[in-house]
Design a protein around this motif. Structure first.
Motif, PDB file in Angstrom:
ATOM      1  N   PHE A 253      74.875  -3.795  23.536  1.00  0.00           N
ATOM      2  CA  PHE A 253      75.651  -2.649  23.091  1.00  0.00           C
ATOM      3  C   PHE A 253      76.337  -1.987  24.286  1.00  0.00           C
ATOM      4  O   PHE A 253      75.901  -2.133  25.428  1.00  0.00           O
ATOM      5  N   ARG A 254      77.380  -1.242  23.997  1.00  0.00           N
ATOM      6  CA  ARG A 254      78.070  -0.439  25.006  1.00  0.00           C
ATOM      7  C   ARG A 254      77.973   1.023  24.585  1.00  0.00           C
ATOM      8  O   ARG A 254      78.196   1.366  23.418  1.00  0.00           O
ATOM      9  N   ILE A 255      77.643   1.892  25.552  1.00  0.00           N
ATOM     10  CA  ILE A 255      77.490   3.315  25.257  1.00  0.00           C
ATOM     11  C   ILE A 255      78.125   4.148  26.361  1.00  0.00           C
ATOM     12  O   ILE A 255      78.413   3.655  27.452  1.00  0.00           O
ATOM     13  N   LYS A 256      78.346   5.425  26.051  1.00  0.00           N
ATOM     14  CA  LYS A 256      78.609   6.435  27.062  1.00  0.00           C
ATOM     15  C   LYS A 256      77.446   7.409  27.033  1.00  0.00           C
ATOM     16  O   LYS A 256      77.138   7.972  25.984  1.00  0.00           O
ATOM     17  N   PRO A 257      76.765   7.599  28.170  1.00  0.00           N
ATOM     18  CA  PRO A 257      75.623   8.523  28.183  1.00  0.00           C
ATOM     19  C   PRO A 257      76.003   9.884  27.610  1.00  0.00           C
ATOM     20  O   PRO A 257      77.014  10.470  27.987  1.00  0.00           O
ATOM     21  N   GLY A 258      75.195  10.361  26.684  1.00  0.00           N
ATOM     22  CA  GLY A 258      75.464  11.640  26.028  1.00  0.00           C
ATOM     23  C   GLY A 258      76.081  11.495  24.657  1.00  0.00           C
ATOM     24  O   GLY A 258      76.164  12.466  23.911  1.00  0.00           O
ATOM     25  N   ASN A 259      76.515  10.290  24.313  1.00  0.00           N
ATOM     26  CA  ASN A 259      77.112  10.036  23.015  1.00  0.00           C
ATOM     27  C   ASN A 259      76.176   9.106  22.230  1.00  0.00           C
ATOM     28  O   ASN A 259      75.864   8.014  22.697  1.00  0.00           O
ATOM     29  N   PRO A 260      75.722   9.508  21.037  1.00  0.00           N
ATOM     30  CA  PRO A 260      74.788   8.669  20.273  1.00  0.00           C
ATOM     31  C   PRO A 260      75.417   7.398  19.713  1.00  0.00           C
ATOM     32  O   PRO A 260      74.707   6.519  19.235  1.00  0.00           O
ATOM     33  N   GLN A 261      76.744   7.285  19.777  1.00  0.00           N
ATOM     34  CA  GLN A 261      77.417   6.095  19.262  1.00  0.00           C
ATOM     35  C   GLN A 261      77.043   4.863  20.085  1.00  0.00           C
ATOM     36  O   GLN A 261      77.038   4.898  21.314  1.00  0.00           O
ATOM     37  N   LYS A 262      76.727   3.752  19.408  1.00  0.00           N
ATOM     38  CA  LYS A 262      76.472   2.463  20.043  1.00  0.00           C
ATOM     39  C   LYS A 262      77.544   1.495  19.570  1.00  0.00           C
ATOM     40  O   LYS A 262      77.740   1.315  18.374  1.00  0.00           O
ATOM     41  N   GLN A 263      78.208   0.858  20.496  1.00  0.00           N
ATOM     42  CA  GLN A 263      79.255  -0.107  20.169  1.00  0.00           C
ATOM     43  C   GLN A 263      78.699  -1.515  20.380  1.00  0.00           C
ATOM     44  O   GLN A 263      78.387  -1.903  21.496  1.00  0.00           O
ATOM     45  N   PHE A 264      78.561  -2.276  19.286  1.00  0.00           N
ATOM     46  CA  PHE A 264      78.036  -3.635  19.389  1.00  0.00           C
ATOM     47  C   PHE A 264      79.029  -4.519  20.134  1.00  0.00           C
ATOM     48  O   PHE A 264      80.235  -4.488  19.864  1.00  0.00           O
ATOM     49  N   VAL A 265      78.505  -5.321  21.077  1.00  0.00           N
ATOM     50  CA  VAL A 265      79.354  -6.205  21.873  1.00  0.00           C
ATOM     51  C   VAL A 265      79.134  -7.668  21.484  1.00  0.00           C
ATOM     52  O   VAL A 265      80.064  -8.369  21.098  1.00  0.00           O
ATOM     53  N   VAL A 266      77.887  -8.149  21.574  1.00  0.00           N
ATOM     54  CA  VAL A 266      77.584  -9.539  21.250  1.00  0.00           C
ATOM     55  C   VAL A 266      76.079  -9.666  21.041  1.00  0.00           C
ATOM     56  O   VAL A 266      75.299  -8.861  21.561  1.00  0.00           O
ATOM     57  N   GLY A 267      75.652 -10.671  20.274  1.00  0.00           N
ATOM     58  CA  GLY A 267      74.233 -10.888  20.044  1.00  0.00           C
ATOM     59  C   GLY A 267      73.915 -12.371  19.942  1.00  0.00           C
ATOM     60  O   GLY A 267      74.790 -13.188  19.642  1.00  0.00           O
ATOM     61  N   TRP A 268      72.647 -12.735  20.184  1.00  0.00           N
ATOM     62  CA  TRP A 268      72.218 -14.121  20.071  1.00  0.00           C
ATOM     63  C   TRP A 268      70.699 -14.184  19.960  1.00  0.00           C
ATOM     64  O   TRP A 268      69.996 -13.280  20.385  1.00  0.00           O
ATOM     65  N   ARG A 269      70.210 -15.255  19.333  1.00  0.00           N
ATOM     66  CA  ARG A 269      68.767 -15.479  19.218  1.00  0.00           C
ATOM     67  C   ARG A 269      68.421 -16.849  19.800  1.00  0.00           C
ATOM     68  O   ARG A 269      69.167 -17.811  19.620  1.00  0.00           O
ATOM     69  N   THR A 270      67.301 -16.928  20.508  1.00  0.00           N
ATOM     70  CA  THR A 270      66.804 -18.204  21.023  1.00  0.00           C
ATOM     71  C   THR A 270      65.442 -18.484  20.401  1.00  0.00           C
ATOM     72  O   THR A 270      64.718 -17.559  20.017  1.00  0.00           O
ATOM     73  N   TRP A 271      65.083 -19.785  20.317  1.00  0.00           N
ATOM     74  CA  TRP A 271      63.909 -20.213  19.563  1.00  0.00           C
ATOM     75  C   TRP A 271      63.020 -21.146  20.375  1.00  0.00           C
ATOM     76  O   TRP A 271      63.478 -21.811  21.306  1.00  0.00           O
ATOM     77  N   LEU A 272      61.761 -21.199  19.925  1.00  0.00           N
ATOM     78  CA  LEU A 272      60.810 -22.197  20.391  1.00  0.00           C
ATOM     79  C   LEU A 272      60.359 -22.967  19.147  1.00  0.00           C
ATOM     80  O   LEU A 272      59.361 -22.622  18.511  1.00  0.00           O
ATOM     81  N   ARG A 273      61.134 -23.992  18.808  1.00  0.00           N
ATOM     82  CA  ARG A 273      60.831 -24.764  17.606  1.00  0.00           C
ATOM     83  C   ARG A 273      61.298 -26.198  17.796  1.00  0.00           C
ATOM     84  O   ARG A 273      62.087 -26.496  18.697  1.00  0.00           O
ATOM     85  N   LEU A 274      60.815 -27.079  16.941  1.00  0.00           N
ATOM     86  CA  LEU A 274      61.157 -28.485  17.054  1.00  0.00           C
ATOM     87  C   LEU A 274      62.661 -28.672  16.927  1.00  0.00           C
ATOM     88  O   LEU A 274      63.278 -28.182  15.972  1.00  0.00           O
ATOM     89  N   GLY A 275      63.236 -29.360  17.903  1.00  0.00           N
ATOM     90  CA  GLY A 275      64.662 -29.595  17.881  1.00  0.00           C
ATOM     91  C   GLY A 275      65.492 -28.421  18.380  1.00  0.00           C
ATOM     92  O   GLY A 275      66.722 -28.499  18.390  1.00  0.00           O
ATOM     93  N   ASP A 276      64.835 -27.339  18.802  1.00  0.00           N
ATOM     94  CA  ASP A 276      65.581 -26.149  19.246  1.00  0.00           C
ATOM     95  C   ASP A 276      64.722 -25.382  20.243  1.00  0.00           C
ATOM     96  O   ASP A 276      64.247 -24.287  19.968  1.00  0.00           O
ATOM     97  N   MET A 277      64.517 -25.958  21.426  1.00  0.00           N
ATOM     98  CA  MET A 277      63.622 -25.384  22.430  1.00  0.00           C
ATOM     99  C   MET A 277      64.420 -24.601  23.466  1.00  0.00           C
ATOM    100  O   MET A 277      64.344 -24.875  24.666  1.00  0.00           O
ATOM    101  N   ASP A 278      65.203 -23.622  23.018  1.00  0.00           N
ATOM    102  CA  ASP A 278      66.033 -22.858  23.954  1.00  0.00           C
ATOM    103  C   ASP A 278      65.501 -21.450  24.180  1.00  0.00           C
ATOM    104  O   ASP A 278      66.233 -20.573  24.637  1.00  0.00           O
TER     105      ASP A 278
END
Length: 327
Positions: A253-278
Motif C-alpha cells: 500500500f501507499r500512504i501519507k502519514p496522517g491520512n487514513p487512506q490506503k492506496q493499494f499498489v500490488v499484491g501477491w501470494r507464495t505457497w509451499l505446496r506440491l508443484g508450487d514451492m515458491d
C-alpha cells in the motif's frame, strides 16, 4: 468490528498525541507498479535476511535477524534494463559493536553516511557512523518494548531523505490496542520521537484463533518515497501443521502519514505446496536505483529461516514503479 476499531482509533489519537489527517496529506495521484519474478542465488550464504538498504552503485546493506555479532552484509545486486534481478554477489560482512539483537530492519542516510538498524529483541533503533563503524546514538521505543507481543515489535525502518526523518511501525497491534490498529512513528535525526500516526491493517485472511507460532500478520516493512509518501508492506504468514499448503500473502500500500487512506499498489501470494514451492516471507524492502527510462525499482528480500528444511530459498524480487499518474 468496525465500530471497535474506530473507537480505538479515536482513543489513540486523543491519548497518545497522534497526528490526524489534514488537507495536505491527501493522496491526489496513483502509483502504477509492475511486480517482477522472484529469484534465488547460490552466490550468497543461506540466511535470515530481514531488511535491506540501498547504498548506491548497485550495493545494498542487508541485515539478518539471527547471528552472533551486530552488523550487515554488503550484497551487489545486478538488474537488467527491465528492473529484474539477474545476479547477486556477497561482498562480505561489516561487523558493528555489540551483539545481534534480532536485527529486523536497516536504513541508510546517504548525505551523512549513517546506517540505522532496528532491533526487535531490545526494541531499539541504533544510529551508526559508516566510516568509524561506531554507535552515534540509540533510542528505545518504549511502548513497543512494553506492549508488543513476542516477536511482533520493530520489524521495519525507513529513512526519508527529503524530510530527514525516520519511520517505523509495530509489526502487529500492541496488546493495549487490540483490533487492527498499528502505531506508525516518526523520528528526527537525533532519534527523538516526533509524531505518531494510526495505521489500520487489513483483516487477516486466516482465522485469528490460530496459534501465534503458525500465524503472523501485520506490517513487515516500510519504504519512504521522494514525494513524501510511504510504501507499507502488509504480510500475512500461515504455517499449516504439516507445512504443506502453507502460504504468505503480501499486499503493498501507499500512504501519507496522517491520512487514513490506503492506496493499494500490488499484491501477491507464495505457497509451499506440491508443484508450487515458491514460499517466500518478504521482510525487507527499499527503494533502489532509477532505470534508464526513469522508472524506480523497489527491491525486496525474503527470510528463508536459513533455508529451513532445505526447502525454502533466499528469494529476492523487484517491483518497478511508473511515474505518478493523476487520478
Amino acid at each position: 468490528m468496525v465500530a471497535i476499531i474506530l473507537f480505538q482509533l479515536s482513543m489513540l489519537v486523543i491519548g497518545h498525541g497522534i497526528d490526524g489527517g489534514t488537507t495536505d496529506t491527501q493522496l491526489t495521484d496513483s502509483l502504477k507498479a509492475t511486480l517482477l519474478p522472484q529469484h534465488a542465488f547460490k552466490t550468497i550464504p543461506p540466511g535470515n535476511y530481514s531488511g535491506l538498504a540501498y547504498l548506491g552503485n548497485d550495493l545494498y546493506a542487508v541485515v539478518s535477524d539471527k547471528g552472533g555479532r551486530a552488523g550487515f552484509y554488503i550484497f551487489h545486486i545486478v538488474l537488467n534494463t527491465r528492473g529484474e534481478i539477474i545476479q547477486i554477489d556477497n561482498r562480505g560482512f561489516t561487523e558493528l559493536p555489540g551483539n545481534n539483537q534480532d536485527e529486523e530492519a536497516i536504513a541508510y542516510d546517504s548525505a551523512r553516511h549513517h546506517i540505522y538498524i532496528g532491533n526487535e529483541a531490545s526494541a531499539e533503533i541504533i544510529d551508526y557512523d559508516c566510516e568509524s563503524r561506531m554507535v552515534v546514538r540509540k533510542t528505545m521505543v518504549e511502548d513497543y518494548r512494553k506492549h508488543a507481543p513476542v516477536n511482533r515489535g520493530i520489524e521495519s525502518l525507513t529513512y526519508d531523505g527529503a524530510r530527514q526523518k525516520l519511520f517505523t511501525i509495530s509489526e502487529s497491534p500492541l496488546i493495549i490496542d487490540n483490533g487492527l490498529l498499528l502505531r506508525l512513528k516518526q523520528f528526527d535525526l537525533h532519534l527523538d520521537e516526533e509524531k505518531q500516526y494510526p495505521y489500520l491493517i487489513d483483516e487477516p485472511l486466516e482465522d485469528l484463533s490460530k496459534p501465534d507460532q503458525r500465524h503472523a500478520y501485520g506490517v513487515s516493512e516500510l519504504t519512504a518515497l521522494s514525494d513524501g509518501t510511504l510504501l507499507v508492506l502488509e504480510r500475512e504468514v500461515y504455517i499449516r501443521p504439516l507445512y504443506l499448503n502453507s502460504w504468505v500473502m503480501n499486499k503493498l500500500f501507499r500512504i501519507k502519514p496522517g491520512n487514513p487512506q490506503k492506496q493499494f499498489v500490488v499484491g501477491w501470494r507464495t505457497w509451499l505446496r506440491l508443484g508450487d514451492m515458491d514460499f517466500a516471507d518478504y521482510e525487507g524492502m527499499c527503494e533502489g536505483p532509477l532505470l534508464p527510462d526513469g522508472r524506480r525499482v523497489i527491491v525486496l528480500c525474503a527470510d528463508s529461516q536459513n533455508q529451513a528444511k532445505g526447502v525454502l530459498k533466499d528469494y529476492f524480487r523487484t517491483i518497478v514503479v511508473e511515474p505518478y499518474q493523476k487520478k
